[in-house]
Design a protein around this motif. Structure first.
Motif, short mmCIF file in Angstrom:
data_model
loop_
_atom_site.label_atom_id
_atom_site.label_comp_id
_atom_site.label_asym_id
_atom_site.label_seq_id
_atom_site.Cartn_x
_atom_site.Cartn_y
_atom_site.Cartn_z
N ASP A 42 1.07 -1.18 0.02
CA ASP A 42 0.03 -0.10 0.12
C ASP A 42 0.95 1.13 0.08
O ASP A 42 2.18 1.05 0.13
CB ASP A 42 -0.97 -0.04 1.28
CG ASP A 42 -2.19 0.93 1.04
OD1 ASP A 42 -2.03 1.73 0.26
OD2 ASP A 42 -3.41 0.31 1.19
N PRO A 81 -7.93 1.33 -6.43
CA PRO A 81 -8.67 1.93 -7.11
C PRO A 81 -8.98 1.51 -8.73
O PRO A 81 -7.80 1.10 -9.06
CB PRO A 81 -8.39 3.40 -7.13
CG PRO A 81 -7.77 3.54 -5.89
CD PRO A 81 -7.00 2.31 -5.36
N TYR A 132 -20.84 -11.76 -4.59
CA TYR A 132 -22.18 -12.14 -4.21
C TYR A 132 -22.61 -13.42 -4.73
O TYR A 132 -23.69 -13.88 -4.43
CB TYR A 132 -23.16 -10.98 -4.44
CG TYR A 132 -23.03 -9.56 -3.91
CD1 TYR A 132 -23.32 -9.58 -2.57
CD2 TYR A 132 -22.27 -8.49 -4.63
CE1 TYR A 132 -23.22 -8.29 -1.84
CE2 TYR A 132 -22.05 -7.35 -4.04
CZ TYR A 132 -22.72 -7.38 -2.52
OH TYR A 132 -22.45 -6.07 -1.96
N HIS A 192 -22.06 -5.85 -10.32
CA HIS A 192 -22.51 -7.09 -9.74
C HIS A 192 -23.66 -7.62 -9.95
O HIS A 192 -24.07 -8.85 -9.90
CB HIS A 192 -22.66 -6.50 -8.09
CG HIS A 192 -21.30 -6.32 -7.24
ND1 HIS A 192 -20.72 -7.45 -7.24
CD2 HIS A 192 -20.76 -5.32 -6.53
CE1 HIS A 192 -19.60 -7.12 -6.18
NE2 HIS A 192 -19.71 -5.96 -5.96
N1 LIG Z 1 -16.55 -6.95 -4.48
C1 LIG Z 1 -17.11 -5.96 -3.80
O1 LIG Z 1 -18.16 -6.24 -3.29
C2 LIG Z 1 -16.31 -4.75 -3.66
C3 LIG Z 1 -16.55 -3.77 -2.71
C4 LIG Z 1 -15.97 -2.51 -2.45
C5 LIG Z 1 -15.02 -2.12 -3.43
N2 LIG Z 1 -14.62 -3.29 -4.34
C6 LIG Z 1 -13.47 -2.75 -5.53
O2 LIG Z 1 -12.31 -3.12 -4.67
C7 LIG Z 1 -11.36 -1.75 -5.15
C8 LIG Z 1 -10.88 -0.90 -4.00
O3 LIG Z 1 -12.27 -0.18 -3.12
P1 LIG Z 1 -12.14 0.05 -1.91
O4 LIG Z 1 -13.29 0.34 -1.46
O5 LIG Z 1 -11.46 -0.95 -1.00
O6 LIG Z 1 -11.08 1.51 -1.91
P2 LIG Z 1 -10.06 1.87 -0.66
O7 LIG Z 1 -10.03 3.43 -1.43
O8 LIG Z 1 -10.64 1.90 0.74
O9 LIG Z 1 -8.90 1.21 -0.79
C9 LIG Z 1 -7.80 1.32 -1.89
C10 LIG Z 1 -6.63 1.01 -1.56
O10 LIG Z 1 -5.55 1.02 -2.37
C11 LIG Z 1 -4.44 1.78 -2.11
N3 LIG Z 1 -3.64 2.14 -3.32
C12 LIG Z 1 -4.16 3.19 -4.16
N4 LIG Z 1 -3.17 3.15 -5.04
C13 LIG Z 1 -2.09 2.48 -4.89
C14 LIG Z 1 -0.80 2.07 -5.48
N5 LIG Z 1 -0.50 2.53 -6.52
N6 LIG Z 1 0.05 1.15 -4.75
C15 LIG Z 1 -0.70 0.42 -3.70
N7 LIG Z 1 -1.84 0.68 -3.12
C16 LIG Z 1 -2.54 1.63 -3.82
C17 LIG Z 1 -4.92 2.96 -1.21
O11 LIG Z 1 -3.97 3.47 -0.38
C18 LIG Z 1 -6.10 2.05 -0.40
O12 LIG Z 1 -5.65 1.60 0.77
C19 LIG Z 1 -12.34 -0.86 -6.28
O13 LIG Z 1 -11.94 -1.24 -7.44
C20 LIG Z 1 -13.78 -1.44 -5.99
O14 LIG Z 1 -14.55 -1.34 -6.84
C21 LIG Z 1 -15.17 -4.27 -4.71
#
Ligand SMILES: NC(=O)c1ccc[n+]([C@@H]2O[C@H](COP(=O)([O-])OP(=O)(O)OC[C@H]3O[C@@H](n4cnc5c(N)ncnc54)[C@H](O)[C@@H]3O)[C@@H](O)[C@H]2O)c1
Length: 211
Positions: A42, A81, A132, A192
Motif C-alpha cells: 500500500d 482503485p 455475491y 455486481h
Molecule cells: N467486490 C465488492 O463487493 C467490492 C466492494 C468494495 C470495493 N470493491 C472494489 O475494490 C477496489 C478497492 O475499493 P475500496 O473500497 O477497497 O477502496 P479504498 O479506497 O478503501 O482502498 C484502496 C486502497 O488502495 C491503495 N492504493 C491506491 N493506489 C495504490 C498504489 N499505486 N499502490 C498500492 N496501493 C494503492 C490505497 O492506499 C487504499 O488503501 C475497487 O476496485 C472497488 O470497485 C469491490
C-alpha cells in the motif's frame, strides 16, 4: 503444491476483506492448498508496514512491482482503485502469477478483452471479485432455477440498494472522480447485478438499456 503465497495490493475497504478471507480459506474450504500471507503493498510505506503487521503478512512494500516480482508470491490480489487494475493485472499475469482482481475488471471493454487475452496466453487462474455469487441466498436461487422449481424464466429484474455515497458529509474518495473510478455507479454496483443475472439466468443475448 501444499501452499500458495498471497501478495495483496491495496488495503482499504476491500483489501481488509481479502486479507481476512485469505487467512481463512483453508479453514472454511478444507481440501484446498493453504495460503501464506507473504507481501502486502500500500502507499505510503508506513501504511503498508502497519497493515502487514495487523494482518500478519511476512513483509510490506510500497512498490507494487516489487510485490509482483517476489518469488514467494503465487497469487496477486488487487484491491486498488479501478484506474490501476489493468496495469497491475497485466504486470502480474506477465510475471506468471495468478490474479484475483477486484471489480470492475477494467475501465473499457477493449481493456478487459486485452486482459483476457493475456490471461489465456499465460494460462493463469484468474477471478474477478463478484463476491455475491456465492452468497447462500444466490446459491439457493441458482439451485431452484436449475431444478426447474420456478419453471421457465422469462424475466429477470434486479436492483442494487446501496446509499453509502448519498451522505453529503461523506469525505471525498477516488470513486467520485471519473479519472480514478471511470464508470460511475454502473461500474461500481451495476457490474455486481450483471454478474448475478449472468449466473442466474445468463448468458445475456441482447440488451436494451437506458441511463
Ligand atoms: N467486490 C465488492 O463487493 C467490492 C466492494 C468494495 C470495493 N470493491 C472494489 O475494490 C477496489 C478497492 O475499493 P475500496 O473500497 O477497497 O477502496 P479504498 O479506497 O478503501 O482502498 C484502496 C486502497 O488502495 C491503495 N492504493 C491506491 N493506489 C495504490 C498504489 N499505486 N499502490 C498500492 N496501493 C494503492 C490505497 O492506499 C487504499 O488503501 C475497487 O476496485 C472497488 O470497485 C469491490
Amino acid at each position: 503444491m501444499t501452499s500458495l503465497g498471497i501478495g495483496l495490493i491495496g488495503t482499504g475497504f476491500m483489501g481488509k476483506c481479502h486479507a481476512l478471507a485469505y487467512g481463512s480459506v483453508k479453514a472454511v474450504f478444507g481440501d484446498v492448498p493453504a495460503t501464506r500471507l507473504e507481501v502486502l503493498c500500500d502507499v505510503p510505506a508506513e501504511k503498508a508496514e502497519a497493515f502487514a503487521d495487523q494482518f500478519g503478512f511476512a513483509r510490506a512494500t510500497s512498490d507494487w512491482k516489487d510485490l509482483i516480482a517476489d518469488p514467494k508470491v503465487d497469487i496477486v490480489c488487487i484491491t486498488t482503485p479501478n484506474k490501476v487494475h489493468k496495469e497491475m493485472a497485466l504486470a502480474a499475469l506477465e510475471a506468471g502469477k495468478h490474479v484475483h482482481l477486484e471489480k470492475p475488471m477494467a475501465l473499457s471493454l477493449e481493456d478487459a478483452r486485452q486482459m483476457l487475452a493475456v490471461a489465456e496466453r499465460t494460462g493463469a487462474k484468474t477471478i474477478v471479485g463478484y463476491n455475491y455469487l456465492h452468497n447462500p441466498a444466490i446459491s439457493h436461487a441458482r439451485k431452484l432455477i436449475a431444478d426447474g422449481a420456478i419453471g421457465r424464466i422469462v424475466h429477470f429484474r434486479g436492483m442494487v440498494d446501496e446509499d453509502y455515497q448519498a451522505d453529503p458529509d461523506l469525505a471525498w474518495t477516488w470513486r467520485a472522480t471519473k479519472a480514478d473510478a471511470g464508470l460511475g455507479t454502473l461500474g461500481d454496483l451495476g457490474c455486481h447485478l450483471i454478474s448475478l443475472a449472468t449466473a442466474l439466468v445468463g448468458p445475456v443475448e441482447s440488451l436494451v438499456a437506458e441511463t
